[in-house]
Design a protein around this motif. Sequence first.
Motif, mmCIF file in Angstrom:
data_model
loop_
_atom_site.group_PDB
_atom_site.id
_atom_site.type_symbol
_atom_site.label_atom_id
_atom_site.label_comp_id
_atom_site.label_asym_id
_atom_site.label_seq_id
_atom_site.Cartn_x
_atom_site.Cartn_y
_atom_site.Cartn_z
ATOM 1 N N ALA A 109 -40.929 -43.571 15.930
ATOM 2 C CA ALA A 109 -42.315 -44.588 15.324
ATOM 3 C C ALA A 109 -42.473 -43.513 14.122
ATOM 4 C CB ALA A 109 -43.240 -43.712 17.009
ATOM 5 N N ASP A 110 -42.312 -42.301 13.704
ATOM 6 C CA ASP A 110 -42.647 -42.406 12.344
ATOM 7 C C ASP A 110 -42.161 -43.173 10.895
ATOM 8 O OD1 ASP A 110 -40.469 -41.080 12.936
ATOM 9 O OD2 ASP A 110 -41.008 -38.976 12.410
ATOM 10 N N ARG A 111 -40.582 -43.591 11.765
ATOM 11 C CA ARG A 111 -39.729 -44.317 10.241
ATOM 12 C C ARG A 111 -39.712 -45.973 10.758
ATOM 13 N NH1 ARG A 111 -40.322 -40.221 9.091
ATOM 14 N NH2 ARG A 111 -38.805 -38.651 8.073
ATOM 15 N N ARG A 112 -41.167 -46.121 11.737
ATOM 16 C CA ARG A 112 -41.416 -47.668 11.593
ATOM 17 C C ARG A 112 -41.866 -48.195 10.794
ATOM 18 N NH1 ARG A 112 -42.945 -47.177 18.281
ATOM 19 N NH2 ARG A 112 -40.814 -46.362 18.637
ATOM 20 N N GLY A 113 -42.233 -49.588 11.122
ATOM 21 C CA GLY A 113 -42.547 -50.363 9.302
ATOM 22 C C GLY A 113 -41.514 -50.438 7.556
ATOM 23 N N ARG A 114 -40.524 -49.857 7.769
ATOM 24 C CA ARG A 114 -39.600 -49.749 6.312
ATOM 25 C C ARG A 114 -38.744 -50.147 6.908
ATOM 26 N NH1 ARG A 114 -39.105 -42.815 5.659
ATOM 27 N NH2 ARG A 114 -38.280 -43.915 3.916
ATOM 28 N N LEU B 43 -29.152 -44.472 10.130
ATOM 29 C CA LEU B 43 -29.172 -42.986 9.430
ATOM 30 C C LEU B 43 -29.857 -43.488 7.642
ATOM 31 C CD1 LEU B 43 -25.377 -41.184 8.683
ATOM 32 C CD2 LEU B 43 -27.817 -41.145 10.722
ATOM 33 N N LEU B 44 -31.373 -43.587 8.004
ATOM 34 C CA LEU B 44 -31.896 -42.993 6.953
ATOM 35 C C LEU B 44 -32.529 -42.149 5.703
ATOM 36 C CD1 LEU B 44 -33.746 -45.240 5.792
ATOM 37 C CD2 LEU B 44 -35.823 -44.560 6.749
ATOM 38 N N GLU B 45 -31.901 -42.424 4.340
ATOM 39 C CA GLU B 45 -31.637 -41.057 4.232
ATOM 40 C C GLU B 45 -30.680 -40.149 4.440
ATOM 41 O OE1 GLU B 45 -35.697 -40.324 2.225
ATOM 42 O OE2 GLU B 45 -35.774 -41.767 1.743
ATOM 43 N N GLY B 46 -29.580 -40.569 5.036
ATOM 44 C CA GLY B 46 -29.153 -39.460 5.914
ATOM 45 C C GLY B 46 -29.353 -38.710 7.269
ATOM 46 N N GLU B 47 -30.747 -39.251 7.852
ATOM 47 C CA GLU B 47 -30.820 -38.077 8.761
ATOM 48 C C GLU B 47 -31.042 -39.163 9.770
ATOM 49 O OE1 GLU B 47 -35.853 -36.990 10.287
ATOM 50 O OE2 GLU B 47 -35.317 -38.804 8.330
ATOM 51 N N PRO B 48 -30.984 -39.031 11.053
ATOM 52 C CA PRO B 48 -30.823 -40.153 12.318
ATOM 53 C C PRO B 48 -32.420 -40.660 12.818
ATOM 54 C CG PRO B 48 -29.262 -37.953 12.784
ATOM 55 C CD PRO B 48 -30.384 -37.733 11.285
ATOM 56 N N VAL B 49 -32.563 -42.028 12.411
ATOM 57 C CA VAL B 49 -33.748 -41.984 12.581
ATOM 58 C C VAL B 49 -34.179 -43.150 13.944
ATOM 59 C CG1 VAL B 49 -34.618 -41.793 10.758
ATOM 60 C CG2 VAL B 49 -34.174 -43.918 11.378
ATOM 61 N N GLY B 50 -32.682 -43.691 14.632
ATOM 62 C CA GLY B 50 -32.935 -44.787 16.005
ATOM 63 C C GLY B 50 -31.180 -45.038 16.017
ATOM 64 N N TYR B 51 -30.883 -45.893 16.857
ATOM 65 C CA TYR B 51 -29.496 -46.484 17.092
ATOM 66 C C TYR B 51 -30.188 -47.774 17.669
ATOM 67 C CZ TYR B 51 -31.841 -45.564 21.960
ATOM 68 O OH TYR B 51 -32.509 -45.562 23.353
ATOM 69 N N GLY B 52 -28.837 -47.970 17.863
ATOM 70 C CA GLY B 52 -28.324 -48.882 18.379
ATOM 71 C C GLY B 52 -27.089 -49.336 18.849
#
Length: 261
Positions: A200-205, A172-181
């Motif tokens: 993809a739109d949250r990569r590089g961070r 969760l990034l800023e409360g939003e699910p952006v990935g998993y593992g």
Amino acid sequence: MTGDTARRVATARRWFELLGQDILDTPDALIAVTPDHPDIWEGNFAYAKPGADPAGLIAALDTAMTHSRWRVVQGDALTEPHVTAALALAGFAPNAPNIEMLAQGEIASRHSPAAITLHPVDTPADWDAMTPLIRADHEEGKRTGPISPDLGDALIALMRLESPRDSYSLLLLEGEPVGYGMALACPGGLGVLEHLFCRADRRGRGVMSAYIIEASARLRHQGCDAIFLDALSGEAAKHLYAALGFAPVATTCRWTRQIGD
């Protein structure tokens, strides 16, 4: 890294890949069998046992896989060269290799990782939140290779069926699910990280770096003395893993043959 290290990783990887599977134990092979999902290689494959007779391995696979048009053998550091040579002679084709990578020391980033929260995937609602991310992973295909929607549905069903409780996390990034593992302690003191994906739109961070660092710390706390993961040889993520402290140990390769080809 020594051959003993490669074999240690291969032993842990075999345990992980066979976890939750229906296993047929033959003199020459351990075979995972999932008749409900016949085209899913992750649920229908064999590992050669030490000292395996290749003819016995192939015969056992043919007997076990009457429900599938595929014959799949996972090759690793425990697979003896005469076995892979026999597979090649029998018409099995090697897929793109994976690089097994191991971190024995500190796992750290040179950059500031993202401030993420790990949410354990436990309830049906958690799986519902993760499913769009899995589909995005499949559609992109960088980590998984090309996967059709029908095949993707079967893979998701298999993931839900076989995953140990709380082994997956939503990132969760800023409360939003952006990935998993997935993170799991294996027998023998190794921890494994698997199914790593960030939108993809949250990569590089620094999202995935943050997950790997946090998940690895949790595995160390559970008693793991080293952490391993893998990356497709053509996958850019291998450079991220190397920068975090993971070193190449060995390659693995999936050998496949389609019946009727």
